[in-house]
Design a protein around this motif. Structure first.
Motif, PDB file in Angstrom:
ATOM      1  N   ARG A 117       0.818  -1.222   0.000  1.00 13.11           N
ATOM      2  CA  ARG A 117       0.000   0.000   0.000  1.00 13.11           C
ATOM      3  C   ARG A 117       0.848   1.268   0.000  1.00 13.11           C
ATOM      4  O   ARG A 117       1.965   1.281   0.470  1.00 13.11           O
ATOM      5  CB  ARG A 117      -0.898   0.027   1.236  1.00 13.11           C
ATOM      6  CG  ARG A 117      -1.989  -1.010   1.125  1.00 13.11           C
ATOM      7  CD  ARG A 117      -3.275  -0.704   1.793  1.00 13.11           C
ATOM      8  NE  ARG A 117      -3.705   0.675   1.847  1.00 13.11           N
ATOM      9  CZ  ARG A 117      -4.430   1.165   2.846  1.00 13.11           C
ATOM     10  NH1 ARG A 117      -4.759   0.408   3.873  1.00 13.11           N
ATOM     11  NH2 ARG A 117      -4.835   2.404   2.832  1.00 13.11           N
ATOM     12  N   THR A 118       0.252   2.299  -0.497  1.00 14.93           N
ATOM     13  CA  THR A 118       0.800   3.648  -0.393  1.00 14.93           C
ATOM     14  C   THR A 118      -0.131   4.394   0.555  1.00 14.93           C
ATOM     15  O   THR A 118      -1.347   4.360   0.386  1.00 14.93           O
ATOM     16  CB  THR A 118       0.817   4.353  -1.765  1.00 14.93           C
ATOM     17  OG1 THR A 118       1.665   3.613  -2.639  1.00 14.93           O
ATOM     18  CG2 THR A 118       1.332   5.774  -1.642  1.00 14.93           C
ATOM     19  N   LEU A 119       0.448   5.032   1.555  1.00 13.77           N
ATOM     20  CA  LEU A 119      -0.360   5.766   2.537  1.00 13.77           C
ATOM     21  C   LEU A 119      -0.116   7.258   2.403  1.00 13.77           C
ATOM     22  O   LEU A 119       1.017   7.696   2.182  1.00 13.77           O
ATOM     23  CB  LEU A 119      -0.002   5.338   3.960  1.00 13.77           C
ATOM     24  CG  LEU A 119      -0.261   3.889   4.354  1.00 13.77           C
ATOM     25  CD1 LEU A 119       0.162   3.646   5.797  1.00 13.77           C
ATOM     26  CD2 LEU A 119      -1.716   3.514   4.164  1.00 13.77           C
ATOM     27  N   SER A 120      -1.166   8.025   2.575  1.00 10.11           N
ATOM     28  CA  SER A 120      -1.006   9.477   2.642  1.00 10.11           C
ATOM     29  C   SER A 120      -0.324   9.801   3.969  1.00 10.11           C
ATOM     30  O   SER A 120      -0.297   8.978   4.894  1.00 10.11           O
ATOM     31  CB  SER A 120      -2.362  10.173   2.570  1.00 10.11           C
ATOM     32  OG  SER A 120      -3.098   9.927   3.768  1.00 10.11           O
ATOM     33  N   GLU A 121       0.192  11.014   4.059  1.00 11.98           N
ATOM     34  CA  GLU A 121       0.830  11.418   5.310  1.00 11.98           C
ATOM     35  C   GLU A 121      -0.159  11.326   6.475  1.00 11.98           C
ATOM     36  O   GLU A 121       0.183  10.849   7.558  1.00 11.98           O
ATOM     37  CB  GLU A 121       1.392  12.833   5.209  1.00 11.98           C
ATOM     38  CG  GLU A 121       2.130  13.261   6.470  1.00 11.98           C
ATOM     39  CD  GLU A 121       2.786  14.621   6.335  1.00 11.98           C
ATOM     40  OE1 GLU A 121       2.682  15.398   7.312  1.00 11.98           O
ATOM     41  OE2 GLU A 121       3.396  14.902   5.298  1.00 11.98           O
ATOM     42  N   ALA A 122      -1.387  11.739   6.249  1.00  6.90           N
ATOM     43  CA  ALA A 122      -2.412  11.689   7.303  1.00  6.90           C
ATOM     44  C   ALA A 122      -2.695  10.251   7.732  1.00  6.90           C
ATOM     45  O   ALA A 122      -2.805   9.973   8.934  1.00  6.90           O
ATOM     46  CB  ALA A 122      -3.688  12.359   6.825  1.00  6.90           C
ATOM     47  N   ALA A 152       8.071  12.866  -3.709  1.00  5.98           N
ATOM     48  CA  ALA A 152       8.805  14.135  -3.780  1.00  5.98           C
ATOM     49  C   ALA A 152       8.082  15.261  -3.048  1.00  5.98           C
ATOM     50  O   ALA A 152       8.719  16.118  -2.434  1.00  5.98           O
ATOM     51  CB  ALA A 152       9.039  14.516  -5.240  1.00  5.98           C
ATOM     52  N   ASP A 153       6.752  15.252  -3.097  1.00  5.39           N
ATOM     53  CA  ASP A 153       5.996  16.311  -2.421  1.00  5.39           C
ATOM     54  C   ASP A 153       5.704  15.999  -0.951  1.00  5.39           C
ATOM     55  O   ASP A 153       5.081  16.784  -0.251  1.00  5.39           O
ATOM     56  CB  ASP A 153       4.697  16.608  -3.171  1.00  5.39           C
ATOM     57  CG  ASP A 153       3.735  15.422  -3.203  1.00  5.39           C
ATOM     58  OD1 ASP A 153       4.061  14.346  -2.654  1.00  5.39           O
ATOM     59  OD2 ASP A 153       2.640  15.588  -3.790  1.00  5.39           O
ATOM     60  N   GLY A 154       6.130  14.819  -0.487  1.00  5.44           N
ATOM     61  CA  GLY A 154       5.943  14.442   0.917  1.00  5.44           C
ATOM     62  C   GLY A 154       4.526  14.029   1.268  1.00  5.44           C
ATOM     63  O   GLY A 154       4.193  13.889   2.439  1.00  5.44           O
ATOM     64  N   ALA A 155       3.689  13.811   0.252  1.00  8.12           N
ATOM     65  CA  ALA A 155       2.288  13.499   0.516  1.00  8.12           C
ATOM     66  C   ALA A 155       2.002  12.009   0.627  1.00  8.12           C
ATOM     67  O   ALA A 155       0.969  11.625   1.160  1.00  8.12           O
ATOM     68  CB  ALA A 155       1.415  14.095  -0.588  1.00  8.12           C
ATOM     69  N   ALA A 156       2.921  11.152   0.133  1.00  8.28           N
ATOM     70  CA  ALA A 156       2.658   9.713   0.116  1.00  8.28           C
ATOM     71  C   ALA A 156       3.881   8.937   0.592  1.00  8.28           C
ATOM     72  O   ALA A 156       5.027   9.330   0.323  1.00  8.28           O
ATOM     73  CB  ALA A 156       2.276   9.275  -1.298  1.00  8.28           C
ATOM     74  N   TYR A 157       3.609   7.842   1.268  1.00 11.47           N
ATOM     75  CA  TYR A 157       4.661   7.014   1.852  1.00 11.47           C
ATOM     76  C   TYR A 157       4.433   5.554   1.487  1.00 11.47           C
ATOM     77  O   TYR A 157       3.298   5.077   1.444  1.00 11.47           O
ATOM     78  CB  TYR A 157       4.664   7.150   3.380  1.00 11.47           C
ATOM     79  CG  TYR A 157       5.076   8.518   3.827  1.00 11.47           C
ATOM     80  CD1 TYR A 157       6.374   8.774   4.245  1.00 11.47           C
ATOM     81  CD2 TYR A 157       4.166   9.574   3.837  1.00 11.47           C
ATOM     82  CE1 TYR A 157       6.751  10.039   4.658  1.00 11.47           C
ATOM     83  CE2 TYR A 157       4.530  10.837   4.241  1.00 11.47           C
ATOM     84  CZ  TYR A 157       5.833  11.068   4.651  1.00 11.47           C
ATOM     85  OH  TYR A 157       6.215  12.310   5.048  1.00 11.47           O
ATOM     86  N   ARG A 158       5.540   4.852   1.263  1.00 11.85           N
ATOM     87  CA  ARG A 158       5.514   3.415   0.981  1.00 11.85           C
ATOM     88  C   ARG A 158       6.602   2.735   1.796  1.00 11.85           C
ATOM     89  O   ARG A 158       7.588   3.349   2.157  1.00 11.85           O
ATOM     90  CB  ARG A 158       5.785   3.130  -0.501  1.00 11.85           C
ATOM     91  CG  ARG A 158       4.668   3.559  -1.432  1.00 11.85           C
ATOM     92  CD  ARG A 158       4.889   3.091  -2.842  1.00 11.85           C
ATOM     93  NE  ARG A 158       5.049   1.656  -2.980  1.00 11.85           N
ATOM     94  CZ  ARG A 158       4.066   0.762  -3.086  1.00 11.85           C
ATOM     95  NH1 ARG A 158       2.822   1.179  -3.054  1.00 11.85           N
ATOM     96  NH2 ARG A 158       4.312  -0.504  -3.230  1.00 11.85           N
ATOM     97  N   LEU A 159       6.396   1.465   2.043  1.00  9.63           N
ATOM     98  CA  LEU A 159       7.433   0.661   2.694  1.00  9.63           C
ATOM     99  C   LEU A 159       8.550   0.462   1.672  1.00  9.63           C
ATOM    100  O   LEU A 159       8.280   0.093   0.530  1.00  9.63           O
ATOM    101  CB  LEU A 159       6.846  -0.682   3.135  1.00  9.63           C
ATOM    102  CG  LEU A 159       7.748  -1.587   3.954  1.00  9.63           C
ATOM    103  CD1 LEU A 159       8.114  -0.928   5.285  1.00  9.63           C
ATOM    104  CD2 LEU A 159       7.057  -2.920   4.206  1.00  9.63           C
TER     105      LEU A 159
END
Length: 162
Positions: A117-122, A152-159
């Motif tokens: 999954r890709t998670l938003s920062e929130a 790059a914009d810091g909005a999404a995170y992945r393992l």
């Protein structure tokens, strides 16, 4: 909301016992007490062994105290442990230790939500908040440790790939 169970005390007692069992003189002293031969005379052995509050110098064992330790250890090995442990109020100060703890938290989060999954920062913040108070520090440390990748914009995170 019900409070969490005190696990620090019984786990501390277990750590103390295992630390003592690693020292030959203390291990022999514990054996002597359990065999009913009384506490060793040497102060460097008698002193530390007196901290085993579940073991009397006459060899009498506080069975209820040992049961509490065994139950705490069993709980910590179970899936229910997360329901009994408070969030981390602080992360270790040393950078390498902080990154290790944060990376572990990130891996646990993604193991639960799905590694792909890709998670938003929130979304990531909410998940991290289950484990630690300072979500921003954990998030940044996990990226710095290489456990997470960030868009790059810091909005999404992945393992990160292992």
């Amino acid at each position: 909301m019900p409070s969490t169970r005190d696990l620090a005390t019984p786990l501390g007692r277990a750590r103390m016992l295992f630390s003592m069992l690693s020292a030959p003189k203390l291990r022999a002293g514990i054996g002597r007490i359990l065999a009913g031969e009384g506490a060793p005379e040497a102060p460097e052995v008698r002193g530390p062994l007196s901290q085993l509050d579940w073991l009397g110098s006459d060899g009498e064992v506080d069975v209820a105290g040992l049961r509490e330790i065994a139950e705490a250890l069993a709980l910590m090995r179970s899936d229910a442990a997360i329901l009994e442990v408070d969030r981390l109020d602080s992360i270790p100060v040393k950078t390498e230790e902080s990154r290790q703890v944060s990376a572990r938290i990130a891996r646990i989060v993604f193991a639960r939500v799905g590694a792909e999954r890709t998670l938003s920062e929130a979304e990531l913040n909410v998940a991290i908040a289950m484990f630690a108070q300072d979500v921003a520090l954990v998030r940044r440390d996990a990226v710095d440790a290489g456990a997470l990748t960030r868009s790059a914009d810091g909005a999404a995170y992945r393992l990160a790939a292992s």
